[in-house]
Design an enzyme around this catalytic site. Structure first.
Site, mmCIF file in Angstrom:
data_model
loop_
_atom_site.group_PDB
_atom_site.id
_atom_site.type_symbol
_atom_site.label_atom_id
_atom_site.label_comp_id
_atom_site.label_asym_id
_atom_site.label_seq_id
_atom_site.Cartn_x
_atom_site.Cartn_y
_atom_site.Cartn_z
ATOM 1 N N CYS A 192 0.649 -1.612 -0.203
ATOM 2 C CA CYS A 192 0.177 0.247 -0.065
ATOM 3 C C CYS A 192 0.702 1.552 -0.437
ATOM 4 O O CYS A 192 0.628 2.189 -0.412
ATOM 5 C CB CYS A 192 -1.000 0.112 1.023
ATOM 6 S SG CYS A 192 -1.973 -1.118 1.117
ATOM 7 N N ARG A 238 -6.837 3.955 -2.220
ATOM 8 C CA ARG A 238 -6.746 2.758 -2.778
ATOM 9 C C ARG A 238 -7.515 2.418 -0.687
ATOM 10 O O ARG A 238 -7.763 1.484 -0.405
ATOM 11 C CB ARG A 238 -5.632 2.211 -2.807
ATOM 12 C CG ARG A 238 -5.916 0.615 -2.161
ATOM 13 C CD ARG A 238 -4.143 0.205 -2.626
ATOM 14 N NE ARG A 238 -4.233 -1.176 -2.652
ATOM 15 C CZ ARG A 238 -3.203 -2.608 -2.642
ATOM 16 N NH1 ARG A 238 -2.094 -1.587 -3.749
ATOM 17 N NH2 ARG A 238 -3.258 -3.363 -2.816
#
Length: 292
Positions: A192, A238
């Site tokens: 991430c 995200r």
């Protein structure tokens, strides 16, 4: 008086193409073992999972330029060509023998330059300049560099995600790269951080510019500069999406299918942001041309 027809070779018809067959076989013999090794090791990791796609694109780009290279004027640069080829082969051997993927793959670029210089000369190298630059995306980043960049990116992504959600009224807090929302805690993992998306989107941005063929250098530069912040913004989207899914539907939902789907969301969001920014630039440059 006899009529004679002068034969003019088609510029699209490869000249002496058969001379390139042993060259292609030699390059494949050198490259294929390296690529097979990467597929079984480095390209299996999430940090370098884009490798096979980049390789396919590189092969396609080189194939698109085959006529320009084969039909380039035969003006080889022998001295520089041999220097590039010999040095790159030595570096390649060191990289393979010591299992240093970064050095091994990086050596392929000057190796190809040396072949082009020996076979045709600088005009062939210029014809293939974009392909050579794009091959940089094939080079796996050193592990230490990945750790440094990933750690920094994770920290910034966590901070921005926390501030956005807090401003939206969500009960969220942060300790390092761990986000706490409600009863749940989420660790912003390496995947991430945005490093993968920055690599992928940078490659996509170059291909986009290559296909669009904008004449304005300012337009091209602004679009390239925007790639990294766009990738960062998409990655923040995200993380926020995963946090909200976890908050509303539980930890299993956030770590299950939604976690995988968020990767696709990241790519789509980044692509849409890139296209939208390009649309704004086109309006600006079109308006400026119309005004002038």
């Amino acid at each position: 008086m006899s009529n004679t027809t002068q034969f003019t070779p088609d510029k699209h018809q490869p000249q002496d193409w058969w001379l390139w067959v042993p060259i292609a076989i030699g390059l494949l013999a050198i490259c294929l073992p390296s690529f097979f090794h990467l597929m079984q090791t480095t390209w299996q990791t999430e940090e370098n999972g884009h490798g096979p796609i980049i390789l396919i694109v590189v092969c396609w780009l080189i194939w698109q330029k085959r006529h320009d290279v084969i039909n380039a004027p035969n003006k080889p640069s022998v001295l520089i060509g041999w220097i590039c080829l010999v040095l790159s082969l030595l570096v390649f051997i060191i990289g393979r023998s010591q299992s240093i993927d970064t050095i091994e793959v990086a050596a392929l670029i000057p190796m190809l330059v040396g072949v082009l210089l020996l076979m045709r000369g600088w005009q062939a190298v210029l014809a293939m300049w974009f392909q050579l630059v794009f091959m940089l995306f094939l080079i796996p980043l050193p592990g230490l560099l990945v750790e440094i960049i990933t750690g920094t990116l994770k920290q910034h992504v966590s901070v921005v995600a926390e501030e956005v959600l807090y401003a939206a009224g969500y009960p969220i807090s942060r300790v390092g790269v761990t986000l706490s929302i409600g009863q749940y805690k989420l660790l912003v993992a390496d995947a991430c951080s945005g490093l993968n998306s920055m690599f992928s989107l940078s490659a996509l941005g170059l291909i986009y510019l290559y296909l669009m063929k904008y004449r304005s250098w300012l337009h091209n530069c602004l679009l390239l500069v925007a790639v990294l912040p766009i990738a960062f913004a998409a990655n923040v989207i995200r993380v926020i999406t995963l946090v909200l899914i976890t908050y509303y539907f539980g930890d299993e939902a956030g770590q299950g299918f939604a976690h995988s789907a968020a990767g696709m969301l990241l790519f789509v969001a980044a692509l849409l942001l890139l296209i939208a920014f390009d649309g704004v630039l086109r309006l600006i440059f079109f308006s400026s041309r119309s005004a002038s």
